[in-house]
Design an enzyme around this catalytic site. Structure first.
Site, mmCIF file in Angstrom:
data_model
loop_
_atom_site.group_PDB
_atom_site.id
_atom_site.type_symbol
_atom_site.label_atom_id
_atom_site.label_comp_id
_atom_site.label_asym_id
_atom_site.label_seq_id
_atom_site.Cartn_x
_atom_site.Cartn_y
_atom_site.Cartn_z
ATOM 1 N N GLU A 219 57.950 48.449 1.048
ATOM 2 C CA GLU A 219 58.083 47.390 2.048
ATOM 3 C C GLU A 219 56.718 46.776 2.349
ATOM 4 O OE1 GLU A 219 57.992 48.125 6.198
ATOM 5 O OE2 GLU A 219 58.528 50.229 5.913
ATOM 6 N N LYS B 122 60.096 57.963 13.663
ATOM 7 C CA LYS B 122 59.012 58.255 14.592
ATOM 8 C C LYS B 122 59.558 58.961 15.826
ATOM 9 C CE LYS B 122 56.197 54.345 13.073
ATOM 10 N NZ LYS B 122 57.124 53.804 12.064
#
Length: 304
Positions: free
Chosen positions: A25, A161
């Site tokens: 990405e 995360k």
């Protein structure tokens, strides 16, 4: 090549010959790392993939054209400040308006699949955001999860995360029938931390076994596969420091009434500044290790 997708010659050749290709990405480079560091990391990730025997394909939208595989000048352009952040919903507008943009996990996975790429490496998957203020219901759920549920691409990452709601994210993945493979781990990683409180349903310990599972899953389902690979042990953030920064960050969000898409950048910046760079080192090293593992898996898949 089509009006809405340009595949670099090297990538197209590798795909045509049935060799392993790994998508990367560009939002990580444009928005996830400090200026100056991002280009260095972008080059490193491509080198890591080549060293493992696969071909890298960094994905971005430039001049309104989705590009699968970037030249060095295009990679520099992606690392310049100011690029739009493009999820899947934004691709049509960016194409029609001839804009530049960095692709998220959702849009990268979609474009990788259209190009015929089966494996994608990144840092962390998007997930369900924590409620701010605590105790309220949040509808902030990353598009990454639905795209993964409907796109047959394997995403190699270090979980989500810890600033996200990991329990809710794991539950959504189960509801969407997305298989989660722990790579040499029995626990779902929490990005900066090697383990969260959540276990993974399946474990694999090498690229051969991972490719076997991915191939078998592809025979019975059209969803993607999530393979979680913990941050290398030597770069794991100290847990006490991590927990303190997370508590401080959540208090900061409440104090400044930060919501929606501004939550993650604000928390990441707090982690980077509060850890004296340790979280940035962890981010860099975990994504490099994910690129290596993804390349090894891509090579094994290409032989099937």
């Amino acid at each position: 090549m089509s009006a809405h997708l340009v595949i670099a010659d090297e990538v197209a050749t590798a795909l045509g010959e049935g060799r392993g290709v790994v998508a990367l990405e560009s939002t990580l480079l444009a928005h996830g790392l400090p200026p100056g560091r991002s280009f260095e990391v972008g080059v490193r990730l491509e080198k890591v993939i080549r060293a493992a025997g696969a071909v890298p394909a960094t994905i971005a939208v430039l001049d309104g054209v989705p590009r699968v595989g970037l030249g060095i000048g295009e990679l520099e352009r992606v690392c310049s400040p100011g690029l739009a952040k493009l999820s899947l919903r934004d691709l049509g507008a960016a194409i029609a308006m001839r804009r530049d943009g960095a692709t998220t996990v959702a849009s990268t996975a979609t474009l990788a699949h259209k190009a015929g790429i089966r494996v994608f490496a990144t840092g962390g998957l998007g997930g369900v955001h924590l409620s701010v203020p605590s105790g309220t219901v949040t509808w902030d759920v990353s598009a990454d999860l639905d795209v993964l549920a409907n796109t047959p691409v394997t995403v190699v990452c270090s979980g989500v995360k810890s600033i996200l709601d990991i329990a809710a994210t794991v539950e959504v993945l189960e509801t969407r029938s997305v298989p989660v493979l722990g790579y040499r781990t029995d626990h779902f990683p929490a990005f900066y931390l090697r383990e969260s409180a959540h276990r993974v349903p399946w474990r694999v310990d090498n690229a051969v076994d991972a490719a076997e599972v991915i191939s078998a899953h592809g025979e019975v389902s059209g969803s993607g596969v999530l393979m979680v690979n913990p941050v290398p042990a030597e770069y794991e953030l100290d847990r006490a420091l991590h927990d303190r920064l997370l508590d401080e960050g959540m208090a900061l969000l409440r104090e400044r009434d930060i919501r929606g898409k501004d939550v993650t950048p604000a928390l990441l910046e707090h982690f980077h500044s509060g850890s004296a760079g340790s979280s940035l080192a962890a981010n860099t090293e975990l994504v490099a290790d994910n690129a290596r593992v993804a390349a090894e898996v891509a090579v094994q898949l290409s032989s099937r």
